[in-house]
Design a protein around this motif. Structure first.
Motif, short mmCIF file in Angstrom:
data_model
loop_
_atom_site.label_atom_id
_atom_site.label_comp_id
_atom_site.label_asym_id
_atom_site.label_seq_id
_atom_site.Cartn_x
_atom_site.Cartn_y
_atom_site.Cartn_z
N HIS A 120 17.98 10.01 -33.25
CA HIS A 120 18.82 9.54 -34.54
C HIS A 120 17.64 9.77 -35.40
N PHE A 121 16.45 9.49 -35.41
CA PHE A 121 15.58 9.38 -36.71
C PHE A 121 14.25 10.23 -36.67
N SER A 122 14.46 11.27 -35.73
CA SER A 122 13.11 11.93 -35.52
C SER A 122 11.98 11.12 -35.28
N GLY A 123 12.04 10.23 -34.42
CA GLY A 123 10.84 9.64 -33.79
C GLY A 123 10.32 8.44 -34.76
N ASN A 124 10.83 8.32 -35.97
CA ASN A 124 10.25 7.62 -37.07
C ASN A 124 10.68 5.88 -36.82
N ASN A 125 9.75 4.90 -37.25
CA ASN A 125 10.10 3.51 -37.06
C ASN A 125 10.59 3.18 -38.47
N ARG A 126 10.23 4.03 -39.46
CA ARG A 126 10.75 4.00 -40.93
C ARG A 126 11.52 5.11 -41.28
N ILE A 127 12.58 4.74 -42.04
CA ILE A 127 13.43 5.91 -42.77
C ILE A 127 13.66 5.80 -44.08
N SER A 128 13.44 6.57 -44.78
CA SER A 128 13.41 6.60 -46.34
C SER A 128 14.69 7.60 -46.74
N LEU A 129 15.43 6.98 -47.55
CA LEU A 129 16.54 7.86 -48.27
C LEU A 129 16.51 7.46 -49.63
N HIS A 130 15.89 8.43 -50.19
CA HIS A 130 15.64 7.94 -51.87
C HIS A 130 14.88 6.74 -52.13
N GLU A 131 15.45 5.97 -52.72
CA GLU A 131 14.93 4.83 -53.08
C GLU A 131 15.07 3.46 -52.08
N ILE A 132 15.61 4.01 -51.05
CA ILE A 132 15.93 3.02 -49.76
C ILE A 132 14.89 3.42 -48.63
N ASP A 133 14.29 2.29 -48.04
CA ASP A 133 13.58 2.31 -46.97
C ASP A 133 14.21 1.09 -45.94
N HIS A 137 11.88 -1.77 -36.98
CA HIS A 137 11.09 -2.76 -36.10
C HIS A 137 11.52 -4.15 -36.91
N ALA A 138 11.39 -4.20 -38.09
CA ALA A 138 11.59 -5.41 -38.89
C ALA A 138 13.24 -5.80 -39.08
N LYS A 139 13.83 -4.56 -38.67
CA LYS A 139 15.34 -4.74 -39.03
C LYS A 139 15.75 -5.19 -40.52
N SER A 140 15.03 -4.42 -41.46
CA SER A 140 15.22 -4.80 -42.77
C SER A 140 15.26 -3.61 -43.66
N ILE A 141 15.83 -3.78 -44.96
CA ILE A 141 16.32 -2.82 -45.80
C ILE A 141 15.69 -3.12 -47.10
N SER A 142 15.03 -2.24 -47.72
CA SER A 142 14.18 -2.39 -49.03
C SER A 142 14.85 -1.32 -49.90
N VAL A 143 14.87 -1.79 -51.42
CA VAL A 143 15.14 -0.90 -52.34
C VAL A 143 14.04 -0.99 -53.43
N TYR A 144 13.57 0.23 -53.67
CA TYR A 144 12.23 0.18 -54.64
C TYR A 144 11.22 -0.77 -53.92
N GLY A 145 10.98 -0.87 -52.94
CA GLY A 145 10.08 -1.89 -52.10
C GLY A 145 10.48 -3.21 -52.38
N LEU A 147 12.73 -6.17 -50.74
CA LEU A 147 13.48 -6.52 -49.56
C LEU A 147 14.91 -7.16 -50.05
N ILE A 148 16.08 -6.58 -49.40
CA ILE A 148 17.48 -7.12 -49.45
C ILE A 148 17.71 -8.16 -48.51
N GLU A 149 18.30 -8.98 -48.74
CA GLU A 149 18.80 -10.18 -47.56
C GLU A 149 20.12 -9.72 -47.06
N ALA A 150 19.89 -8.61 -46.36
CA ALA A 150 20.93 -8.06 -45.55
C ALA A 150 21.17 -8.99 -44.18
N THR A 151 22.58 -9.02 -43.69
CA THR A 151 22.79 -9.82 -42.42
C THR A 151 22.64 -8.89 -41.12
N ARG A 152 22.57 -9.41 -40.14
CA ARG A 152 22.35 -8.49 -38.94
C ARG A 152 23.60 -7.27 -39.07
#
Length: 224
Positions: A120-133, A137-145, A147-152
């Motif tokens: 699904h992600f070309s072998g990458n552990n980190r996926i970047s979509l514009h300002e979103i990362d 592994h960490a199961k986290s979402i960041s915007v402009y670096g 971290l947002i407090e997303a639930t599972r």
């Protein structure tokens, strides 16, 4: 991330499910080939853990059927058979990996993540979509670096949209992906709307542009 565990050894399937559930995987289990066929007719999965020897059939037949249907699930064979011929046949039929029993759960987890990354992600552990990362592994979402407090479930929802970006995904497919069989217990998909609303608000509050679009009468689409 949603998994199907096809394994007739109930103690082992229980151990796999218990361990991977703690790692934020959504696991469903089939103990027989017929149960697996039924679930595969109803649902889609990110990855399948497949035992070769089942009480009512051969796991390789399930594998062959999945690949003939051009389904996109990753497949990891787990087997007590150490035969090179079995391994080669499984890989030739389209398995992504082959793990011999007994194995460490941590290794299974790592192999699952590797298969999902490749598919699904070309072998990458980190996926970047514009300002979103997104960090798999960490199961986290960041915007402009930040971290947002997303639930599972919010993380799983956004990852599902990301894996299907620029495609319309229905509310029913989202419900099945984040809740599995439990989705059948709900009279409607209001819980999908609630998770989507909360996720979009958290992204917006962090300064993210609105990439998640509602496609009326159909579902949602991540435009990125």
């Amino acid at each position: 991330m949603k998994l199907l565990i096809i394994e007739d050894e109930k103690r082992l399937s229980s151990s796999i499910t218990s361990y991977l559930s703690k790692e934020n995987f959504l696991c469903e289990v089939a103990y027989t080939a017929s149960q697996a066929d039924e679930l595969l007719c109803l649902y889609e999965y990110d990855c399948i853990v497949l035992d070769i020897t089942l009480p009512d059939g051969n796991g390789l037949s399930i594998l062959e059927s999945i690949r003939k249907q051009n389904r996109e699930e990753g497949i990891i064979i787990v087997s007590a058979k150490h035969s090179l011929d079995d391994r080669l046949k499984g890989l030739d039929l389209g398995a992504d990996d082959y793990l011999m029993k007994p194995f460490h759960m941590a290794e299974l987890r790592s192999r699952l993540l590797a298969v999902i990354r490749r598919r699904h992600f070309s072998g990458n552990n980190r996926i970047s979509l514009h300002e979103i990362d997104i960090d798999l592994h960490a199961k986290s979402i960041s915007v402009y670096g930040k971290l947002i407090e997303a639930t599972r479930k919010e993380f799983d929802l956004f990852l599902f949209l990301t894996a299907n970006r620029n495609k319309v995904v229905s509310k029913s497919s989202i419900a099945e992906h984040i809740s599995g069989d439990n989705a059948q217990l709900f009279n409607n998909f209001d819980f999908v709307y609630t998770h989507m609303k909360n996720l979009k608000k958290k992204l917006s509050d962090a300064g993210c542009r609105d990439y998640i679009k509602t496609v009326h009468g159909l579902g949602y689409k991540l435009e990125a």
